[in-house]
Scaffold this motif. Sequence first.
Motif, PDB file in Angstrom:
ATOM      1  N   PRO A  64      62.232  15.025 -21.353  1.00  0.00           N
ATOM      2  CA  PRO A  64      60.867  14.580 -21.655  1.00  0.00           C
ATOM      3  C   PRO A  64      60.127  15.685 -22.408  1.00  0.00           C
ATOM      4  O   PRO A  64      60.493  16.858 -22.308  1.00  0.00           O
ATOM      5  N   VAL A  66      57.535  18.572 -23.393  1.00  0.00           N
ATOM      6  CA  VAL A  66      56.903  19.617 -22.572  1.00  0.00           C
ATOM      7  C   VAL A  66      55.435  19.253 -22.367  1.00  0.00           C
ATOM      8  O   VAL A  66      54.740  18.870 -23.303  1.00  0.00           O
ATOM      9  N   ARG A  67      54.983  19.353 -21.124  1.00  0.00           N
ATOM     10  CA  ARG A  67      53.573  19.092 -20.829  1.00  0.00           C
ATOM     11  C   ARG A  67      52.835  20.419 -20.827  1.00  0.00           C
ATOM     12  O   ARG A  67      53.001  21.238 -19.936  1.00  0.00           O
ATOM     13  N   HIS A  68      52.045  20.624 -21.872  1.00  0.00           N
ATOM     14  CA  HIS A  68      51.303  21.878 -21.980  1.00  0.00           C
ATOM     15  C   HIS A  68      50.090  21.835 -21.058  1.00  0.00           C
ATOM     16  O   HIS A  68      49.452  20.792 -20.904  1.00  0.00           O
ATOM     17  N   GLN A  69      49.801  22.963 -20.442  1.00  0.00           N
ATOM     18  CA  GLN A  69      48.645  23.040 -19.560  1.00  0.00           C
ATOM     19  C   GLN A  69      47.387  23.272 -20.384  1.00  0.00           C
ATOM     20  O   GLN A  69      47.416  23.952 -21.401  1.00  0.00           O
ATOM     21  N   LYS A  70      46.306  22.685 -19.920  1.00  0.00           N
ATOM     22  CA  LYS A  70      45.033  22.891 -20.595  1.00  0.00           C
ATOM     23  C   LYS A  70      44.508  24.281 -20.281  1.00  0.00           C
ATOM     24  O   LYS A  70      44.751  24.821 -19.208  1.00  0.00           O
TER      25      LYS A  70
END
Length: 197
Positions: A64, A66-70
């Motif tokens: 999936p 990459v879910r970047h952090q805010k």
Amino acid sequence: MHAVRSGEFNPRSKQVSGDTARTAISHVAKTIVQSGRPDPTKDSTGKTDLRLLRQTRSYKNNDPPVRHQKALPPIVFEQILRSASTLRSMAIAELICAALFFACRSCEYSKTPQNERKKTRPLRPCDITFVKGPRIINQSSPEIFTADAVIAKFGSQKAGDPDHDDEVPMDRTYHPQLCPVRLWAKEISRLRNYPTF
């Protein structure tokens, strides 16, 4: 590699990312090479085996995104400064907020354990420069608090980037607490007042 990817070596039997599986295989290969045997991930020409390349590419394509952090909003840093109640906690709060403007990782502005340091050189007082117009202000001058900009010179980084000693400038802001010039001026003044400086 498939056993690593599918989580057979993971206590939770959870599938890992393709990058994690590839890193695990690299570590195993490195151990084999250190024992005097040939690298099992290379073909007869010394290049990475085509099957391994295809397998890791397939894993990467199936992973999936990459879910970047805010990023933390400024109010968090304002609260860090407000909640500092001792000289030590104020110094830490100001250093954290000063480092924010250069997007520093903790190892770039504070001491880390030797085994975690890798090749990153933390910022030193001599790496911070204050400028007003075209001239550089001496760090011992109180004029650093009124500088137009502050420049941080970063040394070698973890990534092994050949472009080290990069100079990153930040202009002053007119925020009452979060101004890179004022925060770095406080840090430099504090450090210069230590008897061992």
